[in-house]
Design a protein around this motif. Sequence first.
Motif, PDB file in Angstrom:
ATOM      1  N   ARG A   1       0.876  -1.081   0.040  1.00 25.62           N
ATOM      2  CA  ARG A   1       0.034  -0.039  -0.092  1.00 25.62           C
ATOM      3  C   ARG A   1       0.835   1.290   0.034  1.00 25.62           C
ATOM      4  O   ARG A   1       1.904   1.137   0.750  1.00 25.62           O
ATOM      5  CB  ARG A   1      -0.981  -0.040   1.235  1.00 25.62           C
TER       6      ARG A   1
ATOM      7  N   GLY B   1      -8.288   2.913   9.891  1.00 29.61           N
ATOM      8  CA  GLY B   1      -7.553   2.756  11.212  1.00 29.61           C
ATOM      9  C   GLY B   1      -7.360   1.477  11.331  1.00 29.61           C
ATOM     10  O   GLY B   1      -6.434   0.845  11.922  1.00 29.61           O
TER      11      GLY B   1
ATOM     12  N   GLY C   1       4.384  -2.098   2.292  1.00 29.13           N
ATOM     13  CA  GLY C   1       4.559  -0.885   1.770  1.00 29.13           C
ATOM     14  C   GLY C   1       4.432  -0.032   2.957  1.00 29.13           C
ATOM     15  O   GLY C   1       4.680  -0.114   3.997  1.00 29.13           O
ATOM     16  N   GLY C   2       3.913   1.357   2.534  1.00 34.70           N
ATOM     17  CA  GLY C   2       4.035   2.488   3.505  1.00 34.70           C
ATOM     18  C   GLY C   2       4.417   3.695   2.636  1.00 34.70           C
ATOM     19  O   GLY C   2       4.705   3.891   1.442  1.00 34.70           O
ATOM     20  N   VAL C   3       4.929   4.887   3.340  1.00 30.08           N
ATOM     21  CA  VAL C   3       5.378   5.964   2.866  1.00 30.08           C
ATOM     22  C   VAL C   3       6.929   5.922   2.269  1.00 30.08           C
ATOM     23  O   VAL C   3       7.515   5.187   3.062  1.00 30.08           O
ATOM     24  CB  VAL C   3       5.311   7.332   4.099  1.00 30.08           C
TER      25      VAL C   3
ATOM     26  N   THR D   1       1.489   2.904  11.356  1.00 34.04           N
ATOM     27  CA  THR D   1       2.345   1.744  10.725  1.00 34.04           C
ATOM     28  C   THR D   1       2.748   2.164   9.223  1.00 34.04           C
ATOM     29  O   THR D   1       3.805   1.469   8.701  1.00 34.04           O
ATOM     30  CB  THR D   1       1.591   0.268  10.845  1.00 34.04           C
ATOM     31  N   PHE D   2       1.790   2.868   8.611  1.00 36.34           N
ATOM     32  CA  PHE D   2       1.904   3.260   7.385  1.00 36.34           C
ATOM     33  C   PHE D   2       3.225   4.033   7.331  1.00 36.34           C
ATOM     34  O   PHE D   2       4.141   4.030   6.301  1.00 36.34           O
ATOM     35  CB  PHE D   2       0.915   3.980   6.470  1.00 36.34           C
ATOM     36  N   MET D   3       3.340   5.137   8.192  1.00 35.91           N
ATOM     37  CA  MET D   3       4.245   6.134   8.262  1.00 35.91           C
ATOM     38  C   MET D   3       5.866   5.368   8.488  1.00 35.91           C
ATOM     39  O   MET D   3       6.470   5.749   8.199  1.00 35.91           O
ATOM     40  CB  MET D   3       4.101   7.158   9.117  1.00 35.91           C
ATOM     41  N   ARG D   4       5.441   4.272   9.243  1.00 35.72           N
ATOM     42  CA  ARG D   4       6.697   3.644   9.662  1.00 35.72           C
ATOM     43  C   ARG D   4       6.988   2.350   8.926  1.00 35.72           C
ATOM     44  O   ARG D   4       8.036   1.712   8.970  1.00 35.72           O
ATOM     45  CB  ARG D   4       6.367   3.344  11.177  1.00 35.72           C
ATOM     46  N   ASN D   5       6.333   2.212   7.873  1.00 35.41           N
ATOM     47  CA  ASN D   5       6.849   0.997   6.799  1.00 35.41           C
ATOM     48  C   ASN D   5       6.743  -0.209   7.443  1.00 35.41           C
ATOM     49  O   ASN D   5       7.829  -0.910   7.287  1.00 35.41           O
ATOM     50  CB  ASN D   5       7.727   1.450   6.088  1.00 35.41           C
ATOM     51  N   ILE D   6       5.812  -0.541   8.113  1.00 36.33           N
ATOM     52  CA  ILE D   6       5.566  -1.838   9.012  1.00 36.33           C
ATOM     53  C   ILE D   6       4.938  -2.726   8.178  1.00 36.33           C
ATOM     54  O   ILE D   6       3.915  -2.643   7.310  1.00 36.33           O
ATOM     55  CB  ILE D   6       4.897  -1.779   9.961  1.00 36.33           C
TER      56      ILE D   6
ATOM     57  N   GLY E   1      -2.345   4.697  10.091  1.00 39.01           N
ATOM     58  CA  GLY E   1      -1.458   5.685   9.488  1.00 39.01           C
ATOM     59  C   GLY E   1      -0.120   5.512  10.254  1.00 39.01           C
ATOM     60  O   GLY E   1       1.005   5.720   9.533  1.00 39.01           O
TER      61      GLY E   1
ATOM     62  N   MET F   1      -3.848  -1.467  11.317  1.00 44.17           N
ATOM     63  CA  MET F   1      -2.538  -0.937  10.854  1.00 44.17           C
ATOM     64  C   MET F   1      -3.070   0.363   9.927  1.00 44.17           C
ATOM     65  O   MET F   1      -3.134   0.278   8.633  1.00 44.17           O
ATOM     66  CB  MET F   1      -1.996  -2.075   9.703  1.00 44.17           C
TER      67      MET F   1
ATOM     68  N   PRO G   1      -3.323   5.943   4.417  1.00 42.82           N
ATOM     69  CA  PRO G   1      -4.621   5.283   4.994  1.00 42.82           C
ATOM     70  C   PRO G   1      -5.481   6.286   5.406  1.00 42.82           C
ATOM     71  O   PRO G   1      -5.055   6.809   6.333  1.00 42.82           O
ATOM     72  CB  PRO G   1      -4.073   4.337   5.945  1.00 42.82           C
TER      73      PRO G   1
END
Lengths: 344, 344
Positions: free
Chosen positions: A265, A272, A289-291, B280-285, B278, B276, A269
């Motif tokens: 992704r 949540g 994925g992620g930023v 975890t997204f910003m941290r690319n988990i 924002g 999961m 997002p």
Amino acid sequence: MRATLIYGAGDVRVEEVPDPRIQEPTDAVVRVLRSCVCGSDLWPYASKEPSERGARIGHEFLGVVEETGSEVSGLRAGDVVVAPFVWSDNTCDFCREGLQTSCRHGGMWGGDALDGGQGEAVRVPQATGTLVKLPVGEDSEPLPSLLTLSDVFPTGHHCAVTAGVGPGTTVTVIGDGAVGLSAVLSAKRLGAERIILMGRHKERTDLGRDFGATEVVAERGEEGVAKVHELTGGDGTHAVLECVGLSQAMETALEIVRDGGTVSRVGAPQYGQVPMGGSTFMRNITLTGGVAPARAYIEELLPDVLEGRVEPGRVFDRTVGLDEVPDGYRAMADREALKVLIVP
Amino acid sequence: MRATLIYGAGDVRVEEVPDPRIQEPTDAVVRVLRSCVCGSDLWPYASKEPSERGARIGHEFLGVVEETGSEVSGLRAGDVVVAPFVWSDNTCDFCREGLQTSCRHGGMWGGDALDGGQGEAVRVPQATGTLVKLPVGEDSEPLPSLLTLSDVFPTGHHCAVTAGVGPGTTVTVIGDGAVGLSAVLSAKRLGAERIILMGRHKERTDLGRDFGATEVVAERGEEGVAKVHELTGGDGTHAVLECVGLSQAMETALEIVRDGGTVSRVGAPQYGQVPMGGSTFMRNITLTGGVAPARAYIEELLPDVLEGRVEPGRVFDRTVGLDEVPDGYRAMADREALKVLIVP
């Protein structure tokens, strides 16, 4: 100088702000040649609470170095540079691992304390680590494609890389926005065997076909899931690149990924929770994925852009001056424009 | 023959059932030498609706081939074999990719139509693909460790492998049950630099230390998160192996994984959603793992067991005969026993 501020939902203004100047010895000041509006800028444009005080906005820019602090190395006035959408020292442990978005001394553009990219100039913190010098002149023809190195192209690339896309991989890309189209381009560039693009705006999916999509699915939700299953003998694809950020897109992604496959992704997002209970467990689905750490990928992607093997700048379908930025936001929000290029 | 059936929560019985016989030419019949109770058997034991008709249970067994169907190759009567906890043809595309849990002609033991492992014998479908011949006799000393190849050891291994554990990796294992301890053993075997074991049963965490844990965190929830952060300078660990399956364990996992790191889960999820959004997204988990394709790993793990370099069978701390299986369930549910070995 003039720069773009956001005051609330639907309220973007271009105003006079203080000229940027060197504040730390690691800073540089960059005059902006090209900037643009990001799909992620549309989230605050849709929902930000009204405020008396505007916040600076814009995180994609390419420009000319005007001044450097005493500790900046490798850059000098006159250099044409591109900035990734997160600034970083490029030396800490996270940066060395290629995760500059988690830099121990980095951060995001804009807000209250920093310049945004949608203005005439930007003070760049950690300039040595952040900026990438481009071997082109100020009037170079591929400036729009080079500008995509700041965010949208490496974001699509990150999505494909973290999903493990390579020769032989079957891929579905969810979303026909600029990021989704960049993900198509990236999957193709990495050798994907088959690329199904889910999107319903024909002019965008046509560009997706040019970028490498082998099939287009216009249906959404359960109909879209059924269509992808039909195309793949019920199995789904090895990789699903989720380039939207909404719950429905994530639910679709998890339903059309093949057993043992990966959903990656890069859409910020707007949810949540992710529905990853027993079914995804039994099917060994990975969510990644992620930023995107754009900085990590720029050198790798640059030659293909410079030599014209890819043209990610084709996602720009409208160009505005700084004064027209508010209308650029409106056009993107109304889906009149795919992605708006700004020439300050 | 006699076999174990589950009739509902807390209601496990050993009863006379029909002797298994070859039904398909691809079947074999295996007389069980060793079986055991799995942590995942405790979920129906805790919550299954009462039923008039019992369901066969047990999915880990090692035994002697008694008879083979006409299409079975590579096996003959008298061979000592171990069965992975999912049967599979080992030839379809998923099997060839090492995902035998998604085999196109495979399935799970027990239930209404198939034998379970907790009995005197088992009809094994797809015997050629499913069973792995062991170069040992019926009275071999390491039978308990060899039995772990059916589930718990490859499950721990799958967790560590999918989390990318290797030399230099820092790891946290959540859960001091047999799977968690197997994950510790697996992480150590793969070269992890540091292994933090989260568990609060001292006799179990002591075994975890023997298996390779370098630190033990007895605290749970927010206190456990704080403790792992304290041990890791606030960063968390590269890999988190989630071996419980409850929401709280998953929440903890996502909070103690280092930016850019991976949470792998092998605890059967007792949740439907994973938080999961924002952060975890910003941290690319990355979230990965799932039901372990044990069959894919048996050959790789076997030599270390045979040559005594690892002793995963140490997770068995109680041995029962078939008639005592109901008490074995009770003992595991009451945490009196870590894992119960069955000698039918």
